[in-house]
Write an enzyme that holds these catalytic residues in place. Structure first.
Site, mmCIF file in Angstrom:
data_model
loop_
_atom_site.group_PDB
_atom_site.id
_atom_site.type_symbol
_atom_site.label_atom_id
_atom_site.label_comp_id
_atom_site.label_asym_id
_atom_site.label_seq_id
_atom_site.Cartn_x
_atom_site.Cartn_y
_atom_site.Cartn_z
ATOM 1 N N SER A 77 34.217 10.087 43.273
ATOM 2 C CA SER A 77 35.316 9.213 43.667
ATOM 3 C C SER A 77 34.893 7.752 43.607
ATOM 4 O O SER A 77 35.735 6.849 43.711
ATOM 5 C CB SER A 77 35.790 9.550 45.080
ATOM 6 O OG SER A 77 34.699 9.617 45.987
ATOM 7 N N ASP A 128 27.706 14.340 43.953
ATOM 8 C CA ASP A 128 28.619 14.953 42.990
ATOM 9 C C ASP A 128 28.016 14.955 41.593
ATOM 10 O O ASP A 128 27.451 13.946 41.156
ATOM 11 C CB ASP A 128 29.926 14.154 42.931
ATOM 12 C CG ASP A 128 31.061 14.818 43.680
ATOM 13 O OD1 ASP A 128 31.013 16.048 43.879
ATOM 14 O OD2 ASP A 128 32.001 14.100 44.066
ATOM 15 N N LYS A 169 27.153 18.819 44.509
ATOM 16 C CA LYS A 169 28.483 19.416 44.553
ATOM 17 C C LYS A 169 29.046 19.477 43.143
ATOM 18 O O LYS A 169 28.877 18.533 42.366
ATOM 19 C CB LYS A 169 29.421 18.610 45.456
ATOM 20 C CG LYS A 169 30.836 19.215 45.578
ATOM 21 C CD LYS A 169 31.665 18.529 46.637
ATOM 22 C CE LYS A 169 32.163 17.172 46.226
ATOM 23 N NZ LYS A 169 33.134 17.256 45.081
ATOM 24 N N GLU A 209 32.633 21.113 40.805
ATOM 25 C CA GLU A 209 34.003 21.603 40.898
ATOM 26 C C GLU A 209 34.183 22.896 40.115
ATOM 27 O O GLU A 209 33.616 23.063 39.035
ATOM 28 C CB GLU A 209 34.980 20.539 40.381
ATOM 29 C CG GLU A 209 34.980 19.259 41.201
ATOM 30 C CD GLU A 209 35.979 18.231 40.693
ATOM 31 O OE1 GLU A 209 36.766 18.565 39.778
ATOM 32 O OE2 GLU A 209 35.976 17.093 41.204
ATOM 33 N N GLU A 233 40.323 21.235 48.602
ATOM 34 C CA GLU A 233 41.101 20.004 48.490
ATOM 35 C C GLU A 233 42.547 20.304 48.169
ATOM 36 O O GLU A 233 42.854 21.046 47.243
ATOM 37 C CB GLU A 233 40.520 19.076 47.417
ATOM 38 C CG GLU A 233 41.291 17.767 47.302
ATOM 39 C CD GLU A 233 40.600 16.689 46.493
ATOM 40 O OE1 GLU A 233 41.189 15.602 46.319
ATOM 41 O OE2 GLU A 233 39.466 16.929 46.027
#
Length: 298
Positions: free
Chosen positions: A77, A115, A145, A147, A214
């Site tokens: 982000s 991330d 992390k 996704e 999320e």
């Protein structure tokens, strides 16, 4: 979540579930013992909730660390909140390593989670391992992390087998926003809800130590949290998750415009910084700054 059978804890501490010692006391404590993955699991087993905030620099890392935030997420982000990109997709490994190093140097207590950026792990489990290893070796991260759910299970298994702790991220996954058709809630309807549950089961079975949910409907997140033993971390996923995460610029009111529905603003840093900068400009223009006390004698 199932309760831990052994709760012989000292005040202000949490016993790790497999002999890993005790977790640091909550916010405001004098202790500086590092938060580790067994501590997070022990807190979840006990029903104690914990918090995660993004951090991208030494000052926010230091402040949030001292405030008692258990996990600092160096999130991709940063694309939207540091580098000025429209999405997270352009963020590179090198850009993320730069920020991860800053946060890991400053945080003395919190677990630092980095991330993996888009395109750095999706090609193969081996690509994912090599990228993640850089974040551990060069960035000083304690975990990474990534996704994805079922499709990422082999990559999670590879990383965990190689000694790299992994936090999974399912539901709305920003790196897949074009595939998902934009910022949309995921898990609505029975079919999508079952897919979300399947993703959660897959990442837990693959060895993830936690999973971020999320923009998932609260009832679906509650089902996932009830079924999984590992901690669930909510962002727009309701109150039943074991932990909560927010982007710090959203949480502190630094970002302009309308915040997402799931954000609560705990401060108005944008307004306060604007006020301070305006006062500085006016004092420079009027000649009242610098005053004598801000100057050196000959």
């Amino acid at each position: 979540m199932p309760s831990s059978p052994n709760a012989q804890d000292a005040p202000g501490e949490t016993t790790a579930p497999y002999g890993g010692g005790t977790a640091p006391a909550a916010a405001g404590a004098a202790g500086k013992r590092r938060v580790r993955i067994p501590h997070l699991q022990a807190m979840t087993d006990r029903g104690d909730r914990w918090s995660m905030l993004t951090a991208y620099d030494m000052y926010t890392a230091e402040i949030f660390d001292e405030a008692g935030i258990e996990v600092l997420l160096v999130g991709d982000s940063a694309g939207n909140n540091v580098y000025g990109y429209d999405t997270t997709l352009p963020v590179s490994v090198e850009e993320m390593l730069f920020l991860t190093r800053a946060v890991s140097r400053a945080a003395t207590r919190a677990l630092v989670l980095a991330d993996l950026p888009f395109g750095s792990y999706q090609a193969s489990p081996e690509q994912g391992y090599l990228t993640a290893a850089r974040f551990m070796k060069e960035g000083g991260a304690h975990a990474v992390k990534l996704e994805g759910g079922v499709e990422m299970a082999p990559t999670i298994e590879r990383l965990v087998r190689g000694g790299i702790p992994v936090c999974a991220h399912i539901g709305f996954t920003p790196q897949s926003e074009h595939t998902l058709g934009g910022y949309r809630v995921q898990g609505r309807g029975e079919e999508q809800a079952e897919r979300t549950l399947a993703d959660a089961r897959a990442v837990e079975a693959a060895g993830a130590f936690a999973v971020v949910l999320e923009m998932v409907p609260a009832p679906v997140a509650a089902r996932v949290s009830e079924e999984l033993r590992i901690p669930t971390v909510g962002i727009g996923a309701g109150p039943s998750c074991d932990a909560q995460v927010l982007v710090w610029q959203d949480m502190a009111g630094l970002r302009g415009g309308t915040a997402p529905r799931f954000v609560k603003k705990y401060a108005d840093l944008r307004g306060e910084l604007s006020r301070a900068a305006g006062e500085f400009a006016r004092e420079v223009q009027s000649g009242t700054f610098p005053a004598a006390e801000h100057s050196f004698d000959a």
